[in-house]
Design a protein around this motif. Structure first.
Motif, short mmCIF file in Angstrom:
data_model
loop_
_atom_site.label_atom_id
_atom_site.label_comp_id
_atom_site.label_asym_id
_atom_site.label_seq_id
_atom_site.Cartn_x
_atom_site.Cartn_y
_atom_site.Cartn_z
N ILE A 145 6.50 -10.82 7.60
CA ILE A 145 5.84 -11.02 8.90
C ILE A 145 4.53 -10.23 8.95
CG2 ILE A 145 6.06 -10.60 11.38
CD1 ILE A 145 9.17 -10.99 10.87
N LEU A 146 4.59 -8.98 8.54
CA LEU A 146 3.39 -8.15 8.59
C LEU A 146 2.32 -8.64 7.62
CD1 LEU A 146 5.04 -4.62 8.93
CD2 LEU A 146 4.02 -6.03 10.72
N THR A 147 2.73 -9.23 6.50
CA THR A 147 1.75 -9.81 5.57
C THR A 147 0.99 -10.94 6.23
OG1 THR A 147 3.04 -9.21 3.62
CG2 THR A 147 1.45 -11.00 3.36
N ARG A 148 1.70 -11.77 6.98
CA ARG A 148 1.05 -12.89 7.66
C ARG A 148 0.03 -12.40 8.69
NH1 ARG A 148 3.77 -18.16 10.50
NH2 ARG A 148 1.87 -18.83 11.50
N ILE A 149 0.34 -11.29 9.31
CA ILE A 149 -0.55 -10.76 10.35
C ILE A 149 -1.71 -9.97 9.75
CG2 ILE A 149 -0.65 -9.16 12.31
CD1 ILE A 149 2.30 -9.97 12.86
N THR A 150 -1.44 -9.20 8.67
CA THR A 150 -2.46 -8.31 8.12
C THR A 150 -3.22 -8.90 6.94
OG1 THR A 150 -0.94 -7.27 6.56
CG2 THR A 150 -1.10 -6.27 8.76
N ASP A 151 -2.67 -9.92 6.27
CA ASP A 151 -3.27 -10.52 5.07
C ASP A 151 -3.34 -9.54 3.90
OD1 ASP A 151 -3.63 -13.05 6.21
OD2 ASP A 151 -5.55 -12.45 7.11
N SER A 152 -2.55 -8.47 3.94
CA SER A 152 -2.52 -7.52 2.84
C SER A 152 -1.07 -7.23 2.48
CB SER A 152 -3.24 -6.22 3.23
OG SER A 152 -3.00 -5.23 2.25
N PRO A 153 -0.55 -7.86 1.42
CA PRO A 153 0.86 -7.63 1.05
C PRO A 153 1.19 -6.17 0.78
CG PRO A 153 -0.03 -9.50 -0.14
CD PRO A 153 -1.18 -8.86 0.58
N GLU A 154 0.29 -5.44 0.13
CA GLU A 154 0.56 -4.03 -0.17
C GLU A 154 0.69 -3.21 1.11
OE1 GLU A 154 -2.26 -5.64 -1.44
OE2 GLU A 154 -1.24 -6.23 -3.29
N ASP A 155 -0.26 -3.37 2.02
CA ASP A 155 -0.22 -2.64 3.29
C ASP A 155 0.99 -3.06 4.12
OD1 ASP A 155 -2.59 -1.41 2.56
OD2 ASP A 155 -3.85 -2.63 3.89
N ALA A 156 1.29 -4.34 4.10
CA ALA A 156 2.42 -4.86 4.88
C ALA A 156 3.74 -4.28 4.39
CB ALA A 156 2.44 -6.39 4.83
N HIS A 157 3.93 -4.24 3.07
CA HIS A 157 5.18 -3.70 2.52
C HIS A 157 5.32 -2.21 2.83
CE1 HIS A 157 7.01 -7.06 0.35
NE2 HIS A 157 5.77 -7.51 0.26
N ALA A 158 4.22 -1.47 2.71
CA ALA A 158 4.27 -0.03 3.01
C ALA A 158 4.56 0.20 4.49
CB ALA A 158 2.95 0.63 2.63
N LEU A 159 3.91 -0.55 5.35
CA LEU A 159 4.13 -0.39 6.79
C LEU A 159 5.54 -0.81 7.17
CD1 LEU A 159 3.09 0.30 9.60
CD2 LEU A 159 2.10 -2.00 9.74
N ALA A 160 6.04 -1.89 6.60
CA ALA A 160 7.40 -2.35 6.88
C ALA A 160 8.42 -1.29 6.47
CB ALA A 160 7.69 -3.67 6.18
N ALA A 161 8.26 -0.73 5.28
CA ALA A 161 9.19 0.31 4.82
C ALA A 161 9.17 1.52 5.74
CB ALA A 161 8.83 0.72 3.39
N LYS A 162 7.99 1.91 6.17
CA LYS A 162 7.85 3.06 7.08
C LYS A 162 8.52 2.78 8.42
CE LYS A 162 4.30 5.82 9.36
NZ LYS A 162 2.86 6.01 9.57
N ARG A 163 8.26 1.59 8.98
CA ARG A 163 8.83 1.25 10.29
C ARG A 163 10.36 1.11 10.24
NH1 ARG A 163 4.97 -3.28 13.19
NH2 ARG A 163 3.23 -1.89 13.68
N ILE A 164 10.86 0.49 9.20
CA ILE A 164 12.31 0.31 9.07
C ILE A 164 12.99 1.66 8.90
CG2 ILE A 164 14.14 -0.64 7.60
CD1 ILE A 164 12.20 -3.09 7.21
N ALA A 165 12.43 2.54 8.06
CA ALA A 165 13.00 3.87 7.87
C ALA A 165 13.02 4.64 9.19
CB ALA A 165 12.23 4.62 6.81
N ALA A 166 11.93 4.55 9.94
CA ALA A 166 11.87 5.24 11.24
C ALA A 166 12.90 4.68 12.22
CB ALA A 166 10.45 5.13 11.81
N SER A 167 13.05 3.36 12.23
CA SER A 167 14.02 2.72 13.13
C SER A 167 15.43 3.17 12.79
CB SER A 167 13.89 1.21 13.02
OG SER A 167 14.85 0.57 13.84
N ARG A 168 15.74 3.20 11.52
CA ARG A 168 17.10 3.59 11.09
C ARG A 168 17.37 5.06 11.36
NH1 ARG A 168 17.50 -0.19 5.62
NH2 ARG A 168 17.53 -2.14 6.81
N SER A 169 16.38 5.92 11.15
CA SER A 169 16.60 7.35 11.40
C SER A 169 16.72 7.62 12.90
CB SER A 169 15.48 8.18 10.78
OG SER A 169 14.26 8.00 11.44
#
Length: 161
Positions: free
Chosen positions: A134-158
């Motif tokens: 989803i974030l890749t579609r919005i940002t057009d940057s797969p690398e940034d999207a994957h890093a942001l997704a990992a950060k957000r998911i980790a924060a949500s779980r913690s």
């Protein structure tokens, strides 16, 4: 990529007010997810399902004034605690504003449930869609999207621990 289920009793709102409410709720949730509500790509995947409860009961008796429910469903990692609080507060005000004074302004008649769906359990277009997709579609940057997704998911779980 928000999905909203909005429960509005028949004739509780004027048609033009209801349409404006649906748009306002969409924009509230898009902003809470950190996206631009004017972005056509974001809006294209922001769906609202309007439900018309046949009746609403309070304590086993028919309600004396309209009652509303807003279920805001997003992929895991999209809403931290401040964002959820903002969604609840702004959606409640949006619903009461949409009544345009037809009923006493009472926040107790509006319930808002911001829900996150665990990553790997959001499905669309016949496949599982991860937050990084989803974030890749919005940002057009797969690398940034994957890093942001990992950060957000980790924060949500913690946050839930």
């Amino acid at each position: 990529m928000p999905m909203l289920d909005v429960y509005v009793p028949e004739d509780a709102l004027r048609p033009e007010a209801e349409k404006a409410l649906i748009n306002r709720l969409t924009e509230i949730l898009i902003r809470a997810e950190g996206a631009d509500p004017t972005n056509p790509n974001v809006r294209a995947v922001s769906w609202v399902f309007l439900h018309r409860p046949e009746a609403v009961f309070v304590g086993g008796e028919p309600a004396d004034a309209p009652r509303y429910k807003v279920v805001a469903t997003v992929p895991e990692g999209q809403l931290d605690e401040p964002a959820r609080a903002t969604v609840v507060a702004e959606a409640t005000e949006a619903v009461l504003d949409a009544e345009q004074g037809q009923w006493p302004r009472d926040k107790a008649r509006v319930w808002v449930f911001p829900l996150e769906i665990p990553d790997g359990q959001w499905g669309g277009r016949g496949r599982i869609v991860h937050l990084a997709d989803i974030l890749t579609r919005i940002t057009d940057s797969p690398e940034d999207a994957h890093a942001l997704a990992a950060k957000r998911i980790a924060a949500s779980r913690s946050e839930r621990v």
